[in-house]
Write a protein that holds these residues in place. Structure first.
Motif, short mmCIF file in Angstrom:
data_model
loop_
_atom_site.label_atom_id
_atom_site.label_comp_id
_atom_site.label_asym_id
_atom_site.label_seq_id
_atom_site.Cartn_x
_atom_site.Cartn_y
_atom_site.Cartn_z
N ALA A 1 1.02 -1.23 0.04
CA ALA A 1 0.14 -0.02 -0.08
C ALA A 1 0.91 1.18 -0.18
N GLY A 2 2.19 1.19 0.10
CA GLY A 2 3.19 2.47 -0.13
C GLY A 2 3.11 2.96 1.16
N GLU A 3 3.00 2.15 2.35
CA GLU A 3 3.13 2.73 3.60
C GLU A 3 4.26 2.32 4.43
N ALA A 4 5.06 1.41 3.69
CA ALA A 4 6.35 0.97 4.32
C ALA A 4 7.40 0.45 3.01
N ASP A 5 8.67 0.13 3.55
CA ASP A 5 9.56 -0.43 2.40
C ASP A 5 10.27 -1.55 2.26
N LEU A 6 10.31 -2.09 3.79
CA LEU A 6 11.31 -3.37 3.89
C LEU A 6 10.73 -4.04 5.29
N TYR A 7 10.66 -5.62 4.86
CA TYR A 7 10.26 -6.39 5.83
C TYR A 7 11.04 -7.65 5.81
N PRO A 8 12.09 -7.79 6.59
CA PRO A 8 12.91 -8.71 6.71
C PRO A 8 12.49 -9.92 7.78
N ARG A 9 12.35 -11.12 7.42
CA ARG A 9 11.84 -12.16 8.48
C ARG A 9 12.85 -13.36 8.57
N PHE A 10 13.75 -13.29 9.76
CA PHE A 10 14.72 -14.05 10.12
C PHE A 10 14.17 -15.14 11.08
N GLY A 11 12.97 -15.93 10.89
CA GLY A 11 12.28 -16.69 11.79
C GLY A 11 11.66 -17.67 10.99
N ARG A 12 11.05 -18.56 11.83
CA ARG A 12 10.35 -19.56 11.12
C ARG A 12 8.90 -19.24 10.38
N THR A 13 8.64 -19.42 9.41
CA THR A 13 7.21 -19.22 9.04
C THR A 13 6.56 -20.48 7.87
N MET A 14 5.53 -20.58 7.56
CA MET A 14 5.00 -21.66 6.69
C MET A 14 4.39 -21.09 5.50
N GLU A 15 4.15 -21.76 4.61
CA GLU A 15 3.87 -21.06 3.32
C GLU A 15 2.39 -20.55 3.09
N TRP A 16 1.54 -21.04 4.16
CA TRP A 16 0.03 -20.32 4.30
C TRP A 16 0.30 -19.10 5.13
N ASP A 17 1.28 -18.94 5.61
CA ASP A 17 1.52 -17.51 6.47
C ASP A 17 1.98 -16.59 5.42
N THR A 18 2.48 -16.65 4.17
CA THR A 18 3.02 -15.70 3.41
C THR A 18 2.45 -15.81 2.03
N ALA A 19 1.63 -16.82 1.61
CA ALA A 19 1.57 -16.77 0.11
C ALA A 19 0.42 -15.48 -0.12
N ALA A 20 -0.51 -15.28 0.40
CA ALA A 20 -1.56 -14.32 0.18
C ALA A 20 -0.88 -12.89 0.02
N GLY A 21 -0.17 -12.41 1.44
CA GLY A 21 0.45 -11.24 1.19
C GLY A 21 1.69 -11.04 0.18
N HIS A 22 2.22 -12.19 -0.14
CA HIS A 22 3.20 -12.32 -1.10
C HIS A 22 2.51 -11.85 -2.58
#
Length: 278
Positions: A196-217
């Protein structure tokens, strides 16, 4: 556009179910991986699975609670990924950051998705063929507005971090940039702030699963951004038989809005051991 509309409508209807359990005394259980699960997770997933079968019959669905129960469809070039209630900890705490996530994967990449925040009355939906939208209702219509990533100011980058899963690696990585502001938010809404143009960078150095990220990706890609792993390659889906982790587990990743930041991150990752970024 039609698929994004369908997924948005399903997510809003599912979100209404979550609100029946929100900020009430909902029983919480622990799954085998010690992550929390509630009756809301299960009720919402059951609803979404039924609605997807009506809307897109025959397309397999990989859904968080079903996988936890041992129900896993065979690998396919085209399938849905569903997280019925992302940010369960936020939900249990009565915070509005939790989301309903639905994404379509084609050839290992998210091509359409919706992230709905029921307690906020908003959703982010989009795909590679229609762009990304912020919606304030289940129908696109007048309630939807087009969104896109912004061009970052190198001296004023806004970073998004997890409220529940911050780490020393995240701090070390962000130290390589001129961070003007650091925003903490739960669930897949982190991807949406970038889209939405409100931020620039999101690093994630922790465990996630595909269903956590797919929609946002999917939404972030539709808005012009991207996601790469800590090896400097695009984050892919339908990861099975992994030697270092379970099926559908993600490696560490970095989501970015401006492609110029993405290029900088890629060069950084490919020129140094990620463990030495700090």
């Amino acid at each position: 556009m039609e698929l994004a509309k369908k997924l948005n409508a399903i997510a809003w209807a599912a979100g209404a179910i979550t609100l029946e359990y929100f900020q009430v005394d909902t029983a919480v259980e622990s799954k085998a991986d010690d992550s929390p699960v509630t009756q809301a997770d299960r009720a919402v997933e059951e609803f979404i699975l039924a609605e997807l079968e009506k809307a897109c019959p025959g397309i397999p669905v990989v859904a968080e609670e079903a996988v936890s129960a041992g129900s896993v469809p065979a690998s396919a070039d085209r399938f849905f990924l569903v997280d019925p209630l992302d940010g369960t900890k936020e939900f249990i705490a009565g915070r509005s950051d939790y989301t309903v996530n639905i994404a379509l994967i084609e050839k290992n990449q998210p091509v359409c998705g919706v992230v709905h925040a029921p307690a906020r009355g908003t959703s982010y939906a989009g795909g590679r063929e229609c762009g990304a939208y912020l919606c304030r209702g289940e129908e696109f219509g007048d309630s939807a507005s087009r969104i896109a990533v912004r061009h970052a100011d190198p001296a004023g980058i806004v970073a998004v971090a997890s409220r529940s899963h911050n780490s020393p690696e995240t701090d070390a990585f962000l130290a390589k940039f001129e961070i003007a502001e650091r925003v903490s938010v739960g669930s897949s809404l982190k991807f949406c702030l970038l889209a939405a143009g409100e931020a620039d960078l999101y690093p994630r150095f922790g465990r996630t699963m595909e269903w956590d990220t797919a929609a946002g990706h999917a939404v972030l890609l539709a808005a012009g951004g991207g996601v790469m792993t800590d090896a400097g390659v695009p984050l892919a889906y339908d990861k099975r038989d992994q030697t270092s982790d379970s099926d559908f587990a993600n490696p560490h990743f970095i989501a970015f809005a401006d492609p110029e930041i993405g290029s900088k991150v890629e060069k950084m990752l490919k020129s140094t051991d990620i463990a030495k970024v700090g």
